[in-house]
Write a protein that holds these residues in place. Structure first.
Motif, PDB file in Angstrom:
ATOM      1  N   LYS A   1       0.823  -1.209   0.000  1.00 33.60           N
ATOM      2  CA  LYS A   1       0.000   0.000   0.000  1.00 33.60           C
ATOM      3  C   LYS A   1       0.857   1.258   0.000  1.00 33.60           C
ATOM      4  O   LYS A   1       0.473   2.276  -0.571  1.00 33.60           O
TER       5      LYS A   1
ATOM      6  N   LEU B   1       1.768   2.402  -3.459  1.00 32.60           N
ATOM      7  CA  LEU B   1       0.645   3.006  -4.180  1.00 32.60           C
ATOM      8  C   LEU B   1       0.277   4.374  -3.609  1.00 32.60           C
ATOM      9  O   LEU B   1      -0.322   5.191  -4.293  1.00 32.60           O
ATOM     10  N   ALA B   2       0.652   4.621  -2.357  1.00 29.94           N
ATOM     11  CA  ALA B   2       0.321   5.893  -1.744  1.00 29.94           C
ATOM     12  C   ALA B   2       1.291   6.996  -2.158  1.00 29.94           C
ATOM     13  O   ALA B   2       1.037   8.182  -1.929  1.00 29.94           O
TER      14      ALA B   2
ATOM     15  N   LYS C   1       3.334   9.865  -3.999  1.00 25.15           N
ATOM     16  CA  LYS C   1       2.808  10.953  -4.827  1.00 25.15           C
ATOM     17  C   LYS C   1       3.491  10.984  -6.183  1.00 25.15           C
ATOM     18  O   LYS C   1       4.661  10.646  -6.324  1.00 25.15           O
TER      19      LYS C   1
ATOM     20  N   GLY D   1       2.580  16.257  -6.832  1.00 27.28           N
ATOM     21  CA  GLY D   1       1.196  16.710  -6.664  1.00 27.28           C
ATOM     22  C   GLY D   1       0.475  15.907  -5.595  1.00 27.28           C
ATOM     23  O   GLY D   1       1.105  15.265  -4.747  1.00 27.28           O
ATOM     24  N   THR D   2      -0.862  15.939  -5.640  1.00 23.21           N
ATOM     25  CA  THR D   2      -1.658  15.150  -4.696  1.00 23.21           C
ATOM     26  C   THR D   2      -1.962  13.763  -5.256  1.00 23.21           C
ATOM     27  O   THR D   2      -2.177  12.825  -4.519  1.00 23.21           O
ATOM     28  N   THR D   3      -1.968  13.682  -6.597  1.00 20.79           N
ATOM     29  CA  THR D   3      -2.289  12.418  -7.248  1.00 20.79           C
ATOM     30  C   THR D   3      -1.313  11.328  -6.812  1.00 20.79           C
ATOM     31  O   THR D   3      -0.110  11.539  -6.784  1.00 20.79           O
ATOM     32  N   SER D   4      -1.867  10.144  -6.468  1.00 20.01           N
ATOM     33  CA  SER D   4      -0.992   9.065  -6.012  1.00 20.01           C
ATOM     34  C   SER D   4      -0.698   8.097  -7.149  1.00 20.01           C
ATOM     35  O   SER D   4      -1.418   8.040  -8.146  1.00 20.01           O
TER      36      SER D   4
ATOM     37  N   GLY E   1      -1.090   4.991  -7.088  1.00 18.28           N
ATOM     38  CA  GLY E   1      -2.190   4.032  -7.169  1.00 18.28           C
ATOM     39  C   GLY E   1      -3.255   4.480  -8.156  1.00 18.28           C
ATOM     40  O   GLY E   1      -3.773   3.669  -8.940  1.00 18.28           O
ATOM     41  N   ILE E   2      -3.593   5.768  -8.124  1.00 19.02           N
ATOM     42  CA  ILE E   2      -4.628   6.267  -9.033  1.00 19.02           C
ATOM     43  C   ILE E   2      -4.148   6.206 -10.472  1.00 19.02           C
ATOM     44  O   ILE E   2      -4.880   5.772 -11.376  1.00 19.02           O
TER      45      ILE E   2
ATOM     46  N   GLY F   1      -4.152   2.553 -11.472  1.00 18.32           N
ATOM     47  CA  GLY F   1      -5.527   2.075 -11.602  1.00 18.32           C
ATOM     48  C   GLY F   1      -6.133   2.505 -12.926  1.00 18.32           C
ATOM     49  O   GLY F   1      -6.717   1.707 -13.657  1.00 18.32           O
ATOM     50  N   LEU F   2      -5.959   3.798 -13.260  1.00 24.21           N
ATOM     51  CA  LEU F   2      -6.468   4.274 -14.548  1.00 24.21           C
ATOM     52  C   LEU F   2      -5.729   3.566 -15.671  1.00 24.21           C
ATOM     53  O   LEU F   2      -6.305   3.267 -16.725  1.00 24.21           O
TER      54      LEU F   2
END
Lengths: 566, 120
Positions: free
Chosen positions: B66, B69-70, B72, B76-79, B81-82, B85-86
């Motif tokens: 985890k 994936l956490a 940054k 920025g704020t985007t991790s 993981g995001i 995932g996309l």
């Protein structure tokens, strides 16, 4: 953590993966407070019903043969079928549930949608074209192609009816909960509305009407969701980073919403859930049926490509909508039950519940009462479109598999078979209405999970093995299919969601994991292989010899049933 | 096939009068058929494994790392993981696209040639 008493639009699958995630794809759970009458929503929904009834009337006039009734005469284009397949996936639960999950937990909502999506490439690579080349109306046509008609069709029809019944109950109860929440109408009004309309669509319009209802709903939902996501992105000047930053600032969990949270408590359950989602997708009868509505393998292939794109796009929209809801709603007390001292919990106190309402509330925040009514009406319409497909799949299994092949043993007419199908649709509809009332106050969240697990453990292994492996025999398919079905049902009954939470048995669950697919799917495959190997009968040898015809046809389409079989 | 099965199959129109058992044997022996099946199976197998690898890889990261994936992305704020995932969503679309492109040209071409050769 959402309290059990609040409404949870719940994918039982999620419920199984983790109780906290109990709300994303098919069932609505818990007691609901009836909201004030939402007149805009009722009017828009009424318009949707009138329009789809018009379409049903037209479809009824064009529906003459069995092929028209079961498969829309094979006249659905790849683009239309892609939209219809995507529509089957864009349920009320995945729209409201996943955006609600993102609202409460951020990143974890994404894990969910990904599991639902990746089944599609696998469907395309393994079975989509072969289904079209081999089958005609139901997936049993394919599974029973060279195996014993009677027993394989009984097995397939059982698998279909189990999946359809549990899925239908979850949808009926969900419709009842949603109508209270979104329209402000009583639970008892939703069940007959949904039941009667689905009977009308299926009986009069057959597959053509069922497909068009799904296509129209898919367009409305994609349009509405796109508009909402666009409004959110405009607000942040199309900078997702700014949106995430704003969300982290207002969300009570802060930066934790950007990373995996409590969703994945236990890796075994998670992987098991993943398998159920992937293989369950490839075994859902109402989805498999859609491959017979297009003209040929090429159209089947293209429709999965479109569907994958649309579903992926839709899940990205729900993700943006979930984050948009965090930034737009969490600082606005008008959306919350505010305590006497003016304080409120940003997740727990959302009016109507954070499990379902974020997307609906966001619609009001970015588009006023009109968009709010529109999104509410579309959310309810999604249930109608999905249950129509389920009813048709169940009715087809009864008439085409049980009646025509097992009871009448091929000695019936097309007309009589279609009539049996229509009668079955009425019976299924009436039973669904009754069950909708019976289960009003029950926890039905596990039922969608059960449907997916049975589809993955019974329908899919039988289908795949009969198509791909020469050695498959009737005995192997029967033993493997029923073992998969029974073991999946048994493990779910013994798991926490049913054994402890629903039946209130004391102590811990007998089956320690939340989803059985990791065990029941391999069990089915191994049993099909083993019992086919052990089967030394004459019939087994004939069935293996008949593989050649099936193989050539599945790979090339030579001899496949044409678009119009009159 | 049993008598019942044949009757049922005939009613459904599964057994088309103009395709006989010898035709299927002829197709089976046709080199175009063998090329079609072996090249398509290889292609499909590769794509399926790739999809499962990407998906299970993502799920295993979610389950076991985890912290990674956490992290940054680009300050920025985007991790991560995001973004990943996309990426999984996008890869599902791209893989189906790759398959459809290949099937629409190469595999359909082989199938058509095969059908011409066996006179269908």
């Amino acid at each position: 953590m959402i309290p059990r008493s609040s409404l949870a639009l719940a994918a039982a699958l999620a419920a199984m993966a983790c109780p906290q995630a109990a709300r994303a794809a098919g069932a609505v759970e818990g007691a609901v407070e009836k909201q004030g009458l939402n007149i805009t929503a009722v009017i828009i929904f009424f318009a949707f019903v009138l329009f789809t009834l018009g379409i049903t009337y037209r479809a009824a006039r064009q529906t003459k043969s069995a092929s028209d009734f079961y498969a829309a005469g094979g006249g659905i284009t790849a683009g239309q079928n892609g939209l219809a397949i995507a529509g089957d996936y864009m349920s009320a639960a995945s729209f409201l549930g996943i955006s609600g999950l993102v609202f409460s937990n951020g990143f974890d909502g994404l894990i969910y949608s990904i599991g639902f999506l990746v089944g599609w490439p696998i469907v395309l690579f393994t079975i989509a074209e072969r289904l079209r080349n081999l089958g005609k109306f139901t997936f049993a046509d394919v599974a029973a192609f060279r195996l014993d008609q009677t027993s394989i069709r009984v097995l397939s029809a059982t698998g279909t009816l189990v999946v359809v019944s549990f899925y239908l109950i979850a949808q009926m109860v969900g419709a009842g909960k949603l109508i209270q929440l979104l329209f402000g109408l009583p639970y008892s009004s939703a069940v007959p509305i949904v039941g009667v309309l689905m009977i009308v669509y299926v009986v009069f319009g057959g597959m053509k009407a069922t497909t068009w209802v799904q296509i129209i709903k898919a367009c409305l939902l994609l349009g509405g969701a796109s508009f909402m996501a666009l409004m959110v992105l405009i607000h942040f000047n199309f900078d997702p980073n700014a949106m995430f930053a704003a969300a982290v600032q207002v969300h009570p969990k802060g930066d934790a919403i950007m990373a995996p949270g409590a969703f994945v408590a236990d890796p075994v359950s998670t992987i098991s859930l993943g398998l159920a989602l992937i293989f369950g997708t490839a075994g859902l009868p109402h989805i498999l049926m859609r491959f017979f509505t297009v003209s040929d393998a090429k159209a089947a292939r293209k429709s999965v490509f479109y569907a994958t794109g649309l579903i992926g796009y839709f899940y990205i929209l729900t993700f943006i909508i979930g984050f948009g809801a965090i930034t737009f709603l969490m600082n606005d007390p008008t959306y919350y039950k505010v305590g006497a001292n003016g304080s409120f919990d940003k997740i727990r106190d959302l009016i109507g519940g954070a499990a379902n309402m974020p997307a609906i509330d966001l619609a009001r925040a970015v588009g006023g009462d009109v968009l709010y009514g529109f999104i509410s009406a579309v959310a309810f319409a999604t249930i109608l479109a999905v249950v129509a497909g389920l009813t048709l799949a169940g009715a087809s299994a009864v008439s085409h598999d049980l009646y025509a092949s097992v009871i009448a043993r091929g000695r019936t007419t097309e007309g009589r078979e279609v009539n049996v199908s229509k009668i079955s649709a009425v019976v299924i509809g009436v039973v669904a209405i009754v069950l909708g009332y019976v289960f009003e106050n029950q926890n039905v969240a596990f039922m969608v999970g059960l449907a997916f697990s049975v589809a993955a453990s019974c329908n899919f292994p039988v289908l795949l093995m009969s198509i791909l492996w020469r050695g498959t025999t009737t005995l192997g398919a029967l033993v493997g299919g029923f073992l998969g079905l029974i073991s999946a049902v048994l493990m779910i009954v013994l798991s926490k969601a049913v054994w402890v939470d629903t039946f209130h048995m004391a102590g811990t669950a007998v089956f320690p994991y939340d989803n059985p697919a990791l065990f029941s799917v391999p069990l089915a495959f191994v049993a099909i292989w083993l019992f086919s190997k052990l089967d030394a009968s004459q019939r087994a040898r004939r069935e293996q010899a008949a593989f050649v015809e099936q193989y050539v046809r599945s790979e090339t389409g030579v001899g496949a049933s044409g678009a119009h079989a009159h | 096939m049993t008598v019942n099965a044949t009757a049922a199959a005939a009613v459904e129109g599964r057994i088309t009068a103009d395709v006989g058992a010898s035709d299927y044997q002829a197709i089976l022996r046709n080199p175009n058929f063998q090329t079609l099946v072996s090249s398509r199976n290889k292609f499909v197998w590769t794509l399926s494994m790739l999809m499962l690898f990407i998906y299970l890889g993502f799920i295993l990261l979610v389950a076991f790392d985890k912290a990674l994936l956490a992290q940054k992305v680009a300050g920025g704020t985007t991790s991560l993981g995001i973004v990943l995932g996309l990426g999984v969503i996008l890869s599902a679309f791209i893989l189906t696209g790759i398959y459809v492109t290949r099937a629409n040209s190469r595999f359909d071409e082989l199938t058509e040639r095969l059908k011409r050769e066996v006179g269908r």
